[in-house]
Design a protein around this motif. Sequence first.
Motif, PDB file in Angstrom:
ATOM      1  N   GLY A  28       0.605  -1.389   0.258  1.00  0.00           N
ATOM      2  CA  GLY A  28      -0.259   0.094   0.006  1.00  0.00           C
ATOM      3  C   GLY A  28       1.049   1.604   0.091  1.00  0.00           C
ATOM      4  O   GLY A  28       1.747   1.204   0.679  1.00  0.00           O
ATOM      5  N   ALA A  29       0.363   2.531  -0.204  1.00  0.00           N
ATOM      6  CA  ALA A  29       0.933   3.331  -0.790  1.00  0.00           C
ATOM      7  C   ALA A  29       1.094   4.036   0.522  1.00  0.00           C
ATOM      8  O   ALA A  29       2.345   4.789   0.821  1.00  0.00           O
ATOM      9  N   ASP A  30       1.093   3.780   2.387  1.00  0.00           N
ATOM     10  CA  ASP A  30       0.942   4.461   3.307  1.00  0.00           C
ATOM     11  C   ASP A  30       1.388   3.215   4.046  1.00  0.00           C
ATOM     12  O   ASP A  30       1.363   2.875   4.810  1.00  0.00           O
ATOM     13  N   GLY A  31       1.517   2.131   3.597  1.00  0.00           N
ATOM     14  CA  GLY A  31       2.293   1.590   3.855  1.00  0.00           C
ATOM     15  C   GLY A  31       2.502  -0.627   3.797  1.00  0.00           C
ATOM     16  O   GLY A  31       0.820  -0.111   3.204  1.00  0.00           O
ATOM     17  N   ASP A  32       2.674  -1.581   3.717  1.00  0.00           N
ATOM     18  CA  ASP A  32       2.244  -2.980   3.447  1.00  0.00           C
ATOM     19  C   ASP A  32       1.335  -3.072   4.619  1.00  0.00           C
ATOM     20  O   ASP A  32       1.108  -2.750   6.069  1.00  0.00           O
ATOM     21  N   LEU A  33       0.669  -3.563   4.111  1.00  0.00           N
ATOM     22  CA  LEU A  33      -0.772  -4.621   4.896  1.00  0.00           C
ATOM     23  C   LEU A  33      -0.918  -5.934   3.942  1.00  0.00           C
ATOM     24  O   LEU A  33      -0.832  -5.970   3.151  1.00  0.00           O
ATOM     25  N   THR A  34      -2.076  -6.192   5.076  1.00  0.00           N
ATOM     26  CA  THR A  34      -2.247  -7.822   4.918  1.00  0.00           C
ATOM     27  C   THR A  34      -3.277  -7.779   5.042  1.00  0.00           C
ATOM     28  O   THR A  34      -4.168  -7.821   5.813  1.00  0.00           O
ATOM     29  N   ALA A  35      -4.222  -8.380   3.691  1.00  0.00           N
ATOM     30  CA  ALA A  35      -6.371  -8.719   3.876  1.00  0.00           C
ATOM     31  C   ALA A  35      -5.918 -10.245   4.164  1.00  0.00           C
ATOM     32  O   ALA A  35      -5.509 -11.337   3.291  1.00  0.00           O
ATOM     33  N   MET A  36      -6.967 -10.520   4.929  1.00  0.00           N
ATOM     34  CA  MET A  36      -7.322 -11.313   5.359  1.00  0.00           C
ATOM     35  C   MET A  36      -8.695 -11.893   5.742  1.00  0.00           C
ATOM     36  O   MET A  36      -9.407 -10.645   4.962  1.00  0.00           O
ATOM     37  N   PRO A  37      -9.344 -12.828   4.815  1.00  0.00           N
ATOM     38  CA  PRO A  37     -10.905 -13.079   5.207  1.00  0.00           C
ATOM     39  C   PRO A  37     -11.203 -12.071   6.889  1.00  0.00           C
ATOM     40  O   PRO A  37     -11.097 -12.279   7.743  1.00  0.00           O
ATOM     41  N   ASP A  38     -12.387 -12.032   6.600  1.00  0.00           N
ATOM     42  CA  ASP A  38     -13.407 -11.099   7.168  1.00  0.00           C
ATOM     43  C   ASP A  38     -12.666 -10.026   7.968  1.00  0.00           C
ATOM     44  O   ASP A  38     -12.324  -9.256   9.099  1.00  0.00           O
ATOM     45  N   HIS A  39     -11.966  -8.920   7.403  1.00  0.00           N
ATOM     46  CA  HIS A  39     -10.631  -8.123   6.733  1.00  0.00           C
ATOM     47  C   HIS A  39     -12.282  -6.940   7.138  1.00  0.00           C
ATOM     48  O   HIS A  39     -13.319  -6.769   5.979  1.00  0.00           O
ATOM     49  N   ALA A  40     -12.188  -5.651   7.578  1.00  0.00           N
ATOM     50  CA  ALA A  40     -12.728  -4.050   7.775  1.00  0.00           C
ATOM     51  C   ALA A  40     -12.412  -3.375   6.113  1.00  0.00           C
ATOM     52  O   ALA A  40     -11.407  -3.936   5.419  1.00  0.00           O
ATOM     53  N   PRO A  41     -13.674  -3.770   5.093  1.00  0.00           N
ATOM     54  CA  PRO A  41     -13.197  -2.515   4.121  1.00  0.00           C
ATOM     55  C   PRO A  41     -12.174  -1.534   4.100  1.00  0.00           C
ATOM     56  O   PRO A  41     -12.834  -0.543   5.391  1.00  0.00           O
ATOM     57  N   MET A  42     -12.133  -1.549   3.017  1.00  0.00           N
ATOM     58  CA  MET A  42     -10.867  -0.152   3.049  1.00  0.00           C
ATOM     59  C   MET A  42     -10.772  -0.384   1.532  1.00  0.00           C
ATOM     60  O   MET A  42     -10.658  -1.478   1.071  1.00  0.00           O
ATOM     61  N   VAL A  43     -10.066   1.120   0.678  1.00  0.00           N
ATOM     62  CA  VAL A  43      -9.518   1.118  -0.259  1.00  0.00           C
ATOM     63  C   VAL A  43      -8.308   1.536  -0.483  1.00  0.00           C
ATOM     64  O   VAL A  43      -8.466   2.571   0.674  1.00  0.00           O
ATOM     65  N   THR A  44      -7.177   1.419  -1.028  1.00  0.00           N
ATOM     66  CA  THR A  44      -5.593   1.575  -1.035  1.00  0.00           C
ATOM     67  C   THR A  44      -5.118   1.710  -1.831  1.00  0.00           C
ATOM     68  O   THR A  44      -5.602   1.164  -3.006  1.00  0.00           O
ATOM     69  N   THR A  45      -4.135   3.012  -2.267  1.00  0.00           N
ATOM     70  CA  THR A  45      -3.628   2.819  -3.618  1.00  0.00           C
ATOM     71  C   THR A  45      -2.962   2.049  -3.313  1.00  0.00           C
ATOM     72  O   THR A  45      -2.081   1.378  -1.906  1.00  0.00           O
ATOM     73  N   LEU A  46      -1.577   1.653  -4.572  1.00  0.00           N
ATOM     74  CA  LEU A  46      -0.485   0.387  -4.363  1.00  0.00           C
ATOM     75  C   LEU A  46       0.604   1.429  -4.511  1.00  0.00           C
ATOM     76  O   LEU A  46       0.892   2.944  -5.084  1.00  0.00           O
ATOM     77  N   ARG A  47       1.414   1.109  -4.300  1.00  0.00           N
ATOM     78  CA  ARG A  47       2.769   1.345  -4.704  1.00  0.00           C
ATOM     79  C   ARG A  47       3.717   0.883  -5.336  1.00  0.00           C
ATOM     80  O   ARG A  47       3.534  -0.736  -4.810  1.00  0.00           O
ATOM     81  N   PRO A  48       5.010   1.163  -5.904  1.00  0.00           N
ATOM     82  CA  PRO A  48       5.911  -0.366  -6.534  1.00  0.00           C
ATOM     83  C   PRO A  48       5.681  -1.672  -5.259  1.00  0.00           C
ATOM     84  O   PRO A  48       6.000  -0.086  -4.943  1.00  0.00           O
ATOM     85  N   GLY A  49       5.941  -2.843  -6.378  1.00  0.00           N
ATOM     86  CA  GLY A  49       6.066  -3.009  -4.720  1.00  0.00           C
ATOM     87  C   GLY A  49       5.804  -4.395  -5.604  1.00  0.00           C
ATOM     88  O   GLY A  49       5.616  -5.127  -6.156  1.00  0.00           O
ATOM     89  N   ILE A  50       5.799  -5.854  -4.416  1.00  0.00           N
ATOM     90  CA  ILE A  50       5.520  -6.694  -4.627  1.00  0.00           C
ATOM     91  C   ILE A  50       4.384  -7.311  -3.717  1.00  0.00           C
ATOM     92  O   ILE A  50       4.390  -6.841  -2.600  1.00  0.00           O
ATOM     93  N   LEU A  51       3.461  -8.490  -4.361  1.00  0.00           N
ATOM     94  CA  LEU A  51       2.282  -8.344  -3.517  1.00  0.00           C
ATOM     95  C   LEU A  51       2.104 -10.271  -3.587  1.00  0.00           C
ATOM     96  O   LEU A  51       2.403 -10.021  -4.946  1.00  0.00           O
ATOM     97  N   VAL A  52       2.094 -10.418  -2.517  1.00  0.00           N
ATOM     98  CA  VAL A  52       2.040 -12.389  -2.470  1.00  0.00           C
ATOM     99  C   VAL A  52       1.094 -12.432  -1.873  1.00  0.00           C
ATOM    100  O   VAL A  52       0.050 -11.379  -0.888  1.00  0.00           O
ATOM    101  N   VAL A  53       0.267 -13.064  -2.593  1.00  0.00           N
ATOM    102  CA  VAL A  53      -1.247 -13.768  -2.364  1.00  0.00           C
ATOM    103  C   VAL A  53      -0.462 -15.404  -1.876  1.00  0.00           C
ATOM    104  O   VAL A  53       0.033 -16.230  -2.515  1.00  0.00           O
ATOM    105  N   GLU A  54      -1.202 -15.311  -0.948  1.00  0.00           N
ATOM    106  CA  GLU A  54      -1.206 -17.257  -0.096  1.00  0.00           C
ATOM    107  C   GLU A  54      -2.400 -18.089  -0.360  1.00  0.00           C
ATOM    108  O   GLU A  54      -3.825 -17.650   0.264  1.00  0.00           O
ATOM    109  N   MET A  55      -2.302 -18.801  -2.488  1.00  0.00           N
ATOM    110  CA  MET A  55      -3.614 -18.992  -2.188  1.00  0.00           C
ATOM    111  C   MET A  55      -3.256 -20.969  -1.556  1.00  0.00           C
ATOM    112  O   MET A  55      -2.481 -20.986  -1.105  1.00  0.00           O
TER     113      MET A  55
END
Length: 131
Positions: A28-55
């Motif tokens: 995220g532009a304001d810092g990294d964050l981890t989204a998980m099930p039941d996360h509070a709703p939010m919108v964030t802009t992205l900065r260049p970086g690595i997005l990691v998805v745990e499938m």
Amino acid sequence: MADTFQFDLVSPESRLASGQAKAVRIPGADGDLTAMPDHAPMVTTLRPGILVVEMESGEEEFAVIGGFAQITADAATVLADQALPKSDVTADFLSERIAEAEAAREGTEGSDADTASKLVADLEALREAVA
């Protein structure tokens, strides 16, 4: 509480990933964050970086540049300006983006210059992360 939630990663060129995820680490532009099930709703802009998805099938990594992420309790959608699987990112690709950002920084002043300098620094950090 659900163990997974819907995840989608889309760029203007293609849909890069879609499926059930356990967690998504977002640059995220304001810092990294981890989204998980039941996360509070939010919108964030992205900065260049690595997005990691745990499938359920394992971890997938993507380089993202710009865009935004929308997170709800049961889904995370990332709309990236540019995105590639981390393994597909080349030095030439990042060098071009850094050169574009440096050119855009020329002639800017004040907060615009700060924003442009941060973009250059984020792109250089991304280059180090994929090296």
